[in-house]
Design a protein around this motif. Structure first.
Motif, PDB file in Angstrom:
ATOM      1  N   VAL A 178      -5.581  -0.983  -3.227  1.00 51.22           N
ATOM      2  CA  VAL A 178      -4.599  -0.041  -2.677  1.00 51.22           C
ATOM      3  C   VAL A 178      -3.679   0.409  -3.809  1.00 51.22           C
ATOM      4  N   THR A 179      -3.610   1.727  -4.010  1.00 54.38           N
ATOM      5  CA  THR A 179      -2.789   2.293  -5.086  1.00 54.38           C
ATOM      6  C   THR A 179      -1.689   3.162  -4.496  1.00 54.38           C
ATOM      7  N   ASN A 180      -0.470   2.943  -4.942  1.00 53.67           N
ATOM      8  CA  ASN A 180       0.663   3.797  -4.595  1.00 53.67           C
ATOM      9  C   ASN A 180       0.669   4.959  -5.589  1.00 53.67           C
ATOM     10  N   LEU A 181       0.347   6.150  -5.135  1.00 52.80           N
ATOM     11  CA  LEU A 181       0.220   7.299  -6.032  1.00 52.80           C
ATOM     12  C   LEU A 181       1.560   7.799  -6.549  1.00 52.80           C
ATOM     13  N   ASP A 182       2.655   7.343  -5.947  1.00 54.66           N
ATOM     14  CA  ASP A 182       3.973   7.763  -6.421  1.00 54.66           C
ATOM     15  C   ASP A 182       4.416   6.996  -7.664  1.00 54.66           C
ATOM     16  N   ASN A 183       3.909   5.764  -7.839  1.00 53.60           N
ATOM     17  CA  ASN A 183       4.328   4.994  -9.014  1.00 53.60           C
ATOM     18  C   ASN A 183       3.152   4.421  -9.804  1.00 53.60           C
ATOM     19  N   GLY A 184       1.926   4.647  -9.333  1.00 54.92           N
ATOM     20  CA  GLY A 184       0.748   4.187 -10.059  1.00 54.92           C
ATOM     21  C   GLY A 184       0.441   2.708  -9.902  1.00 54.92           C
ATOM     22  N   ARG A 185       1.233   1.988  -9.138  1.00 55.08           N
ATOM     23  CA  ARG A 185       0.989   0.557  -8.960  1.00 55.08           C
ATOM     24  C   ARG A 185      -0.179   0.325  -8.003  1.00 55.08           C
ATOM     25  N   ALA A 186      -0.976  -0.696  -8.310  1.00 53.13           N
ATOM     26  CA  ALA A 186      -2.147  -0.999  -7.485  1.00 53.13           C
ATOM     27  C   ALA A 186      -2.222  -2.493  -7.217  1.00 53.13           C
ATOM     28  N   VAL A 187      -2.823  -2.847  -6.092  1.00 48.76           N
ATOM     29  CA  VAL A 187      -3.047  -4.254  -5.747  1.00 48.76           C
ATOM     30  C   VAL A 187      -4.433  -4.386  -5.145  1.00 48.76           C
ATOM     31  N   THR A 188      -5.133  -5.449  -5.510  1.00 49.14           N
ATOM     32  CA  THR A 188      -6.444  -5.739  -4.942  1.00 49.14           C
ATOM     33  C   THR A 188      -6.291  -6.843  -3.904  1.00 49.14           C
ATOM     34  N   VAL A 189      -6.791  -6.592  -2.704  1.00 45.67           N
ATOM     35  CA  VAL A 189      -6.626  -7.545  -1.608  1.00 45.67           C
ATOM     36  C   VAL A 189      -7.966  -7.815  -0.936  1.00 45.67           C
ATOM     37  N   THR A 190      -8.037  -8.946  -0.250  1.00 43.01           N
ATOM     38  CA  THR A 190      -9.198  -9.292   0.555  1.00 43.01           C
ATOM     39  C   THR A 190      -8.790  -9.277   2.020  1.00 43.01           C
ATOM     40  N   VAL A 191      -9.619  -8.676   2.863  1.00 40.73           N
ATOM     41  CA  VAL A 191      -9.341  -8.630   4.297  1.00 40.73           C
ATOM     42  C   VAL A 191      -9.522 -10.029   4.883  1.00 40.73           C
ATOM     43  N   THR A 192      -8.471 -10.511   5.560  1.00 36.63           N
ATOM     44  CA  THR A 192      -8.490 -11.874   6.091  1.00 36.63           C
ATOM     45  C   THR A 192      -8.596 -11.925   7.614  1.00 36.63           C
ATOM     46  N   GLY A 193      -8.492 -10.771   8.282  1.00 35.64           N
ATOM     47  CA  GLY A 193      -8.558 -10.770   9.734  1.00 35.64           C
ATOM     48  C   GLY A 193      -8.338  -9.371  10.282  1.00 35.64           C
ATOM     49  N   PRO A 194      -8.324  -9.248  11.616  1.00 31.85           N
ATOM     50  CA  PRO A 194      -8.157  -7.938  12.251  1.00 31.85           C
ATOM     51  C   PRO A 194      -6.701  -7.524  12.383  1.00 31.85           C
ATOM     52  N   SER A 195      -6.472  -6.233  12.508  1.00 33.86           N
ATOM     53  CA  SER A 195      -5.144  -5.684  12.798  1.00 33.86           C
ATOM     54  C   SER A 195      -5.329  -4.334  13.470  1.00 33.86           C
ATOM     55  N   GLY A 196      -4.236  -3.652  13.737  1.00 34.54           N
ATOM     56  CA  GLY A 196      -4.312  -2.348  14.355  1.00 34.54           C
ATOM     57  C   GLY A 196      -4.319  -1.205  13.362  1.00 34.54           C
ATOM     58  N   SER A 197      -4.491  -1.501  12.079  1.00 35.98           N
ATOM     59  CA  SER A 197      -4.463  -0.484  11.027  1.00 35.98           C
ATOM     60  C   SER A 197      -5.755  -0.514  10.224  1.00 35.98           C
ATOM     61  N   CYS A 198      -6.044   0.602   9.558  1.00 36.09           N
ATOM     62  CA  CYS A 198      -7.177   0.635   8.636  1.00 36.09           C
ATOM     63  C   CYS A 198      -6.969  -0.397   7.539  1.00 36.09           C
ATOM     64  N   VAL A 199      -5.740  -0.441   6.997  1.00 37.52           N
ATOM     65  CA  VAL A 199      -5.359  -1.512   6.076  1.00 37.52           C
ATOM     66  C   VAL A 199      -3.881  -1.817   6.292  1.00 37.52           C
ATOM     67  N   LEU A 200      -3.600  -3.077   6.587  1.00 40.63           N
ATOM     68  CA  LEU A 200      -2.226  -3.550   6.788  1.00 40.63           C
ATOM     69  C   LEU A 200      -1.986  -4.651   5.767  1.00 40.63           C
ATOM     70  N   LEU A 201      -1.162  -4.363   4.756  1.00 34.87           N
ATOM     71  CA  LEU A 201      -0.898  -5.327   3.692  1.00 34.87           C
ATOM     72  C   LEU A 201      -0.012  -6.460   4.196  1.00 34.87           C
ATOM     73  N   ASN A 202      -0.111  -7.625   3.555  1.00 35.05           N
ATOM     74  CA  ASN A 202       0.878  -8.654   3.833  1.00 35.05           C
ATOM     75  C   ASN A 202       2.071  -8.454   2.902  1.00 35.05           C
ATOM     76  N   ALA A 203       3.085  -9.298   3.020  1.00 33.64           N
ATOM     77  CA  ALA A 203       4.337  -9.078   2.280  1.00 33.64           C
ATOM     78  C   ALA A 203       4.126  -9.099   0.770  1.00 33.64           C
ATOM     79  N   ALA A 204       3.332 -10.052   0.273  1.00 32.15           N
ATOM     80  CA  ALA A 204       3.125 -10.166  -1.170  1.00 32.15           C
ATOM     81  C   ALA A 204       2.400  -8.955  -1.739  1.00 32.15           C
ATOM     82  N   ALA A 205       1.408  -8.454  -1.013  1.00 28.22           N
ATOM     83  CA  ALA A 205       0.678  -7.274  -1.479  1.00 28.22           C
ATOM     84  C   ALA A 205       1.581  -6.047  -1.486  1.00 28.22           C
ATOM     85  N   MET A 206       2.387  -5.892  -0.442  1.00 31.06           N
ATOM     86  CA  MET A 206       3.284  -4.742  -0.370  1.00 31.06           C
ATOM     87  C   MET A 206       4.313  -4.766  -1.488  1.00 31.06           C
ATOM     88  N   ASP A 207       4.822  -5.942  -1.806  1.00 33.57           N
ATOM     89  CA  ASP A 207       5.824  -6.065  -2.865  1.00 33.57           C
ATOM     90  C   ASP A 207       5.284  -5.615  -4.217  1.00 33.57           C
TER      91      ASP A 207
END
Length: 229
Positions: free
Chosen positions: A68-97
């Motif tokens: 997941v890349t934030n196009l406004d600042n160029g920051r990216a994070v690689t994550v592994t899907v750990t379970g279901p949610s109501g979103s295409c991708v819902l980051l956890n707190a550490a990934a969002m930070d």
């Protein structure tokens, strides 16, 4: 002699310009560089889930690796899907930070890439695991105060930093759709109108989330979302 020198100078400039174009193209600076496509549309937001950077998804199976890349600042994070949610991708707190702007709870300009080469389980507009199309709601459980609850979204409900009166965005329902979201842990309910698209079945704005959430919680896991029309 002056004319000859001018010809030599012009030729030198032309050769240098051609070299710059060649180098730029080789490094990917040219306009012909392929544009990467995102596997998720709409905003990216997060839950209060702890632990190492990870994500949940209603589109990809457990174990899928996403960048997941934030196009406004160029920051990216690689994550592994750990379970279901109501979103295409819902980051956890550490990934969002790792990718968000300070004080921002949503990333509107983003790029989500699947790193393992697989395809999404279903495309935009199709029924996804844990969710339903408008008009395909089914009775599921009891609504607070009695009666059958028509649950039309599965997984946690979260929010964006969007201001204004209580409202929501959705990847499942068209603009103008009215939804009632109930936090089953405290019985609080909010009725919202869909104002635009997002990457979630229902993504509340700040005012709507404040009406139902527990203090300090950024996600409502035990919920019922009902389609009102």
């Amino acid at each position: 002699m002056r004319v000859q020198r001018r010809h030599v100078l012009a030729a030198t400039v032309a050769v240098a310009a051609a070299a710059v174009v060649t180098v730029g193209t080789g490094l990917g600076f040219a306009d012909t560089a392929p544009e990467r496509a995102s596997v998720c549309s709409g905003s990216v937001t997060f839950s209060a889930e702890g632990g190492a950077p990870a994500a949940t998804s209603d589109r990809f199976p457990v174990g899928t690796r996403l960048r997941v890349t934030n196009l406004d600042n160029g920051r990216a994070v690689t994550v592994t899907v750990t379970g279901p949610s109501g979103s295409c991708v819902l980051l956890n707190a550490a990934a969002m930070d790792q990718v968000r702007e300070p004080g921002r709870n949503v990333i509107r300009r983003n790029l989500v890439e699947r790193l393992d080469g697989g395809a999404a389980q279903s495309g935009p507009g199709e029924t996804r695991p844990g969710s339903a199309r408008p008009g395909a709601a089914r009775p599921e459980g009891d609504a607070p105060g009695g009666g059958a609850a028509r649950r039309v979204c599965g997984g946690p409900v979260t929010f964006s930093a969007e201001g204004g009166a209580p409202a929501a965005t959705s990847g499942q329902f068209p603009v103008g759709t009215r939804l009632r979201v109930t936090n089953l842990d405290n019985g609080r309910t909010v009725t919202v109108t869909v104002t635009g698209p997002s990457g979630s079945c229902v993504l509340l704005n700040a005012a709507a989330m404040d009406a139902i959430r527990e203090p300090g919680r950024n996600v409502v896991r035990n919920n019922v979302v009902e389609l009102l029309g």
